[in-house]
Design a protein around this motif. Structure first.
Motif, short mmCIF file in Angstrom:
data_model
loop_
_atom_site.label_atom_id
_atom_site.label_comp_id
_atom_site.label_asym_id
_atom_site.label_seq_id
_atom_site.Cartn_x
_atom_site.Cartn_y
_atom_site.Cartn_z
N SER A 156 67.83 111.85 57.14
CA SER A 156 66.83 112.87 56.84
C SER A 156 65.44 112.28 56.60
O SER A 156 64.44 112.97 56.68
CB SER A 156 67.27 113.67 55.61
OG SER A 156 67.39 112.78 54.52
N ALA A 157 65.38 110.97 56.34
CA ALA A 157 64.08 110.35 56.08
C ALA A 157 63.35 110.00 57.36
O ALA A 157 62.29 109.38 57.32
CB ALA A 157 64.27 109.09 55.23
N ILE A 211 75.65 102.27 51.48
CA ILE A 211 74.84 102.77 52.58
C ILE A 211 75.59 103.86 53.35
O ILE A 211 75.06 104.91 53.65
CB ILE A 211 74.45 101.62 53.53
CG1 ILE A 211 73.47 100.69 52.83
CG2 ILE A 211 73.85 102.15 54.82
CD1 ILE A 211 73.18 99.42 53.58
N TYR A 212 76.88 103.61 53.60
CA TYR A 212 77.65 104.55 54.41
C TYR A 212 77.72 105.91 53.72
O TYR A 212 77.55 106.96 54.34
CB TYR A 212 79.06 104.00 54.66
CG TYR A 212 79.80 104.77 55.73
CD1 TYR A 212 79.54 104.52 57.07
CD2 TYR A 212 80.73 105.76 55.39
CE1 TYR A 212 80.18 105.24 58.05
CE2 TYR A 212 81.38 106.47 56.37
CZ TYR A 212 81.10 106.21 57.71
OH TYR A 212 81.73 106.91 58.69
N SER A 213 77.93 105.87 52.40
CA SER A 213 78.08 107.14 51.69
C SER A 213 76.75 107.89 51.62
O SER A 213 76.74 109.09 51.37
CB SER A 213 78.64 106.89 50.29
OG SER A 213 77.76 106.05 49.58
N GLN A 214 75.64 107.18 51.82
CA GLN A 214 74.34 107.86 51.74
C GLN A 214 73.67 107.95 53.10
O GLN A 214 72.43 107.95 53.20
CB GLN A 214 73.44 107.13 50.75
CG GLN A 214 73.95 107.21 49.34
CD GLN A 214 73.15 106.33 48.41
OE1 GLN A 214 71.93 106.41 48.38
NE2 GLN A 214 73.82 105.49 47.66
N PHE A 227 68.45 108.05 63.68
CA PHE A 227 68.79 106.91 62.83
C PHE A 227 69.77 105.99 63.58
O PHE A 227 70.84 106.41 63.96
CB PHE A 227 69.40 107.44 61.54
CG PHE A 227 69.88 106.37 60.60
CD1 PHE A 227 69.05 105.31 60.26
CD2 PHE A 227 71.16 106.41 60.05
CE1 PHE A 227 69.48 104.32 59.39
CE2 PHE A 227 71.60 105.43 59.19
CZ PHE A 227 70.76 104.39 58.86
N LYS A 228 69.35 104.76 63.82
CA LYS A 228 70.17 103.87 64.65
C LYS A 228 70.92 102.80 63.85
O LYS A 228 71.94 102.30 64.29
CB LYS A 228 69.29 103.14 65.67
CG LYS A 228 68.59 104.05 66.65
CD LYS A 228 69.57 104.74 67.56
CE LYS A 228 70.01 103.82 68.69
NZ LYS A 228 70.89 104.54 69.62
N GLY A 229 70.36 102.45 62.72
CA GLY A 229 71.02 101.39 61.97
C GLY A 229 70.14 100.94 60.83
O GLY A 229 69.04 101.47 60.64
N ILE A 230 70.62 99.96 60.12
CA ILE A 230 69.89 99.57 58.93
C ILE A 230 69.91 98.05 58.81
O ILE A 230 70.91 97.41 59.11
CB ILE A 230 70.51 100.28 57.71
CG1 ILE A 230 69.55 100.28 56.53
CG2 ILE A 230 71.84 99.69 57.31
CD1 ILE A 230 69.81 101.44 55.61
N ALA A 231 68.76 97.49 58.43
CA ALA A 231 68.69 96.04 58.24
C ALA A 231 68.75 95.73 56.76
O ALA A 231 68.05 96.36 55.97
CB ALA A 231 67.41 95.50 58.85
N ILE A 232 69.62 94.81 56.39
CA ILE A 232 69.84 94.51 54.98
C ILE A 232 69.43 93.07 54.71
O ILE A 232 69.80 92.16 55.45
CB ILE A 232 71.34 94.70 54.61
CG1 ILE A 232 71.78 96.11 55.00
CG2 ILE A 232 71.57 94.43 53.13
CD1 ILE A 232 73.28 96.27 55.07
N GLU A 233 68.66 92.90 53.64
CA GLU A 233 68.26 91.54 53.28
C GLU A 233 69.31 90.96 52.33
O GLU A 233 69.78 91.66 51.43
CB GLU A 233 66.92 91.62 52.54
CG GLU A 233 65.89 90.65 53.07
CD GLU A 233 64.63 90.70 52.23
OE1 GLU A 233 63.78 91.54 52.50
OE2 GLU A 233 64.52 89.88 51.31
N ALA A 234 69.65 89.69 52.54
CA ALA A 234 70.62 89.06 51.65
C ALA A 234 70.24 87.61 51.49
O ALA A 234 69.55 87.03 52.33
CB ALA A 234 72.02 89.18 52.23
N SER A 235 70.68 86.99 50.41
CA SER A 235 70.39 85.56 50.24
C SER A 235 71.53 84.89 49.49
O SER A 235 72.34 85.54 48.84
CB SER A 235 69.07 85.38 49.49
OG SER A 235 69.17 85.97 48.22
N GLY A 236 71.58 83.59 49.61
CA GLY A 236 72.63 82.82 48.94
C GLY A 236 72.37 81.34 49.14
O GLY A 236 71.46 80.94 49.88
#
Lengths: 211, 235, 337
Positions: free
Chosen positions: B228-229, B219-222, B102-111
């Motif tokens: 594991s996925a 995200i950090y807490s999970q 697991f290297k990282g996570i991409a998060i979608e956001a808008s505003g």
């Protein structure tokens, strides 16, 4: 309709004329000033203009053929509803086809693909031509009008992309230091460019009429 | 021509109605058939292309990954695997390298941007506790001014290492991400603005600030869920 | 204009004392102090920008008149005014080739396509400026500090940019008080704003000189004084109310009044005889509308300044105002329109 300079072509002059007239003499954008919504909105680059023009031309040809072949079957009272139904079908098909070709292109053209349904050019050809003429003539008429529309959109898109983005089909044509005219890729630039082409077109026709 | 004849020689109104009904239904059936055919014909390819486009963006914001899995945020604040089709859900894309790490996570956001809603994707590395990448998914910002947020090298370098470290009890971010004026960046959690694109660049800073404050503690807490996925049996 | 022969005619007897070119010439006189002040504060750059704007406007007017086979209307001074106004609304280091293009657009698209002087719906100088704003948003928001050392003998690289090339900014740029307020919530000192010791477009900085020019024209009855008064009052009252509601968020009414292009626009552009309503009541509606739009754009809009768009919108509204507010013809009853 009087055949103009097209008599040198071997085909039946009157049916060649159905094809030629849409390209030039009755060009949908420059002469009839129809279908302004996509003309102004998505002609901000050559590729968008070309894609939009081809999509519209496809819908125009298919719906003209279908309307013409069903012209004795559709009752007069429900003809507009039927035409819209037929046009909307082909628009939906084009929408899927463009998505399948390129997601980026589909994103650029956005809502304007769906808006082909209400493009007055297509409805006007269905009502004024296809509903009264044979399938062959309707197909030729649609082909001419469709290509005329592609040509006009390309004229706008090319000018707007060259001035507004210093490129054509995404290929840079000016040196690095060229200052882009941002207005040209904004909606306002569409109006200016269209006015400019209409001016050239009318000026040319006036001069020719005088001579 | 013929339509006119029908109208004028119509003997009774029900006959006409019937004809209209038949015509409309007939055309409707033909049209429905055509639409279904073209939908079925293009469906597969459209899905592949859309997934590809998204994958390309995810790969851009989380460096060094070779595959991604989509998760959605549930109402309870947990992340579960998702097919990513429900656009109303908040989606995140976990990235894994060749050895399934697991290297990282991409998060979608808008505003709200200057012209319209901005949709962005940013990459988060839980190991380093930093934002590692940024990509504009959708923007209608003014060409030449606001669209610098997609091109300006100095601006984009803001998001190569933007600190989003959590407080000790892991409940919130220690120093929330904030936009600052161009050239005034002093701390690793500040987003340096662009001269001439003040509003757009500030909007990006705010979007990330708002989204990270909410998403990153979750995200950090999970982290374990994502780790594991990496290699489930489903695919 | 006047012949010595005695005219004998039936009524009504109208004696036209003021001709177009006489009014226009006086407007130019009223603007001259502004031009001088802009050269004093911004130096050679501002002079070149204004000269280029005037030259391109006059040349375009002349060329288009010739091309359409009419006699040249350059001598009525209106093209000169358009050129000066355009030059005064541009940043002092605006590239000359862009300035030239702006002059061509002002006259050709802002005035000539409508049929020349008197038929144009919008203020031509503002049409040109709106075009430049949309076409070159970066160059037109590159400001320059006033009263720099050596401003009388050096030319900015940006001003001398080669035609069609991107201007290079030499590194010195200054934010206008309005953009400083919009983006950093810093307001400038009112006295500096009034006398023009600030950065901004070439001719908008000195509020005092603009007001003096306006008074000159108003006294000579060559300008409808109700227009600037209506605009400025509206802006003042509205921003005063907002300032009372929350003086942290909203700037003071003096700041709103003296900053940006409001004075220049209210006195010299909104008063354009062609684009403003005829009746006194119509003029007040027009002025209040412009003032309202200015405040709305400045406070809630994305742009720091909105005077240009406010006046253009006011111009667009003018025919409708004139249509709705008509004076009662003497001796008739008021009819419902």
């Amino acid at each position: 309709m009087t055949p103009t300079k097209t008599t040198d072509l071997k085909a039946d002059p009157s049916s060649t004329d159905e094809f030629i007239k849409g390209l030039w003499r009755e060009n949908p954008v420059f002469v009839q000033v129809l279908g302004m919504c996509p003309t102004l909105a998505v002609s901000n680059s050559a590729i968008n203009a070309l894609a939009m023009g081809l999509a519209t031309a496809f819908v125009l040809i298919m719906s003209n053929v279908l309307v013409s072949s069903l012209r004795n079957f559709i009752p007069k009272q429900v003809r507009i509803a039927s035409y819209i139904l037929i046009i909307a079908t082909f628009v939906t098909m084009v929408d899927y086809a463009i998505q399948a070709i390129s997601v980026d292109l589909h994103k650029n053209l956005g809502a304007f693909i769906s808006l082909i349904v209400v493009n007055c050019l297509i409805l006007s050809r269905a009502e004024a031509f296809a509903s009264k003429n044979t399938i062959g003539k309707s197909a030729l008429d649609a082909l001419g009008m469709g290509l005329g529309f592609v040509f006009a959109l390309f004229c706008l898109g090319a000018v707007r992309e060259i001035l507004g983005n210093a490129s054509i089909f995404g290929i840079t044509v000016f040196p690095e230091s060229f200052q882009e005219w941002i207005i040209m890729i904004l909606p306002a630039g569409g109006f200016f460019t269209l006015a400019f082409w209409l001016f050239l077109f009318n000026n040319y026709k006036l001069k020719k009429a005088k001579a | 021509m013929s339509a006119n004849q029908i109208l004028s020689t119509q003997p009774n109104p029900t006959e006409g109605s019937k004809k209209m009904l038949i015509a409309m239904v007939g055309i409707g059936v033909i049209c429905a058939l055509l639409i279904v055919l073209s939908y079925e014909g293009t469906k597969e390819r459209i899905e592949i292309l859309k997934a590809e486009a998204l994958e390309k963006a995810v790969f851009k914001v989380v460096p060094g990954i070779s595959k991604t899995r989509i998760f959605e945020l549930t109402a309870e604040g947990t992340f579960v695997l998702s097919d990513g089709k429900d656009r109303s859900k908040t989606l995140v894309y976990a990235g894994y390298d060749d050895s399934d790490a697991f290297k990282g996570i991409a998060i979608e956001a808008s505003g709200q941007g200057y012209a319209d809603i901005l949709r962005i994707l940013y990459g988060y590395d839980p190991e380093e506790q930093t934002v590692v990448g940024f990509y504009v998914l959708e923007s209608k910002e003014t060409p030449g001014l606001g669209d610098k947020i997609e091109k300006d090298e100095d601006f984009l370098s803001n998001f190569k290492a933007l600190t989003v470290a959590l407080t000790e009890d892991l409940s919130k971010i220690q120093n929330p991400v904030v936009p600052v004026k161009s050239g005034l960046k002093k701390n690793p959690w500040e987003v340096d603005g662009i001269t001439g694109a003040t509003i757009s660049s500030r909007a990006i800073g705010n979007i990330i600030g708002e989204s990270s404050a909410k998403m990153i503690p979750l995200i950090y807490s999970q982290k374990e869920t994502f780790i594991s996925a990496a290699n489930p049996n489903s695919k | 204009m006047f012949s010595k022969t005695l005219h004998i005619s039936t009524s009504p007897h109208i004696r036209q004392g003021m001709s177009t070119d006489m009014i226009m010439r006086n407007v130019v006189y009223a603007m001259l102090p502004l031009v001088v002040f802009s050269v004093v504060s911004f130096g050679l750059n501002a002079l070149l920008v204004i000269i280029t704007a005037v030259a391109s406007s006059v040349l375009t007017e002349h060329a288009l008149c010739r091309w359409s086979g009419k006699s040249s209307t350059v001598s009525d001074w209106s093209a000169v005014i358009t050129g000066i106004l355009l030059g005064l609304t541009l940043p002092p280091i605006f590239p000359l080739w862009m300035t030239f293009l702006g002059g061509v657009v002002s006259i050709a698209i802002g005035k000539f396509v409508f049929g020349g002087l008197g038929s144009n719906a919008f203020n031509p100088a503002l049409v040109g400026r709106a075009f430049l704003q949309a076409a070159f948003p970066v160059a037109i928001t590159t400001w320059h500090p006033s009263f720099l050392e050596g401003r009388f003998y050096s030319i900015s690289k940006s001003v001398a940019a080669f035609p069609f090339s991107t201007p290079v900014v030499d590194g010195i740029s200054g934010a206008t008080p309005l953009s400083a307020f919009k983006f950093d919530k810093v307001t400038a000192d009112t006295a500096d704003l009034a006398f023009g010791f600030i950065s901004g477009s070439t001719g908008e900085t000195s509020a005092v000189l603009i007001i003096l020019g306006g008074i000159y024209l108003a006294v000579r009855k060559m300008m409808n004084w109700r227009i600037p008064v209506a605009i400025l009052t509206t802006v003042f009252v509205l921003s005063w109310i907002l300032h009372i509601i929350d003086n942290q968020v909203y700037p003071s009414p003096e700041f709103m009044l003296f900053s940006g292009g409001l004075m220049l626009g209210a006195v010299f552009m909104a008063t354009d005889m062609v684009g403003s309503p005829i009746t006194p009541r119509g003029v007040v509606v027009y002025g209040v509308f412009i003032g309202l739009i200015v405040v709305v754009i400045r406070i809630w809009g994305g742009l720091p300044e909105g005077v240009m768009y406010a006046i253009l919108l006011g111009n667009a509204l003018t025919p409708h105002i004139d249509n709705l507010i008509r004076p009662r013809v003497y001796g008739t009853k008021k009819t419902k329109s």
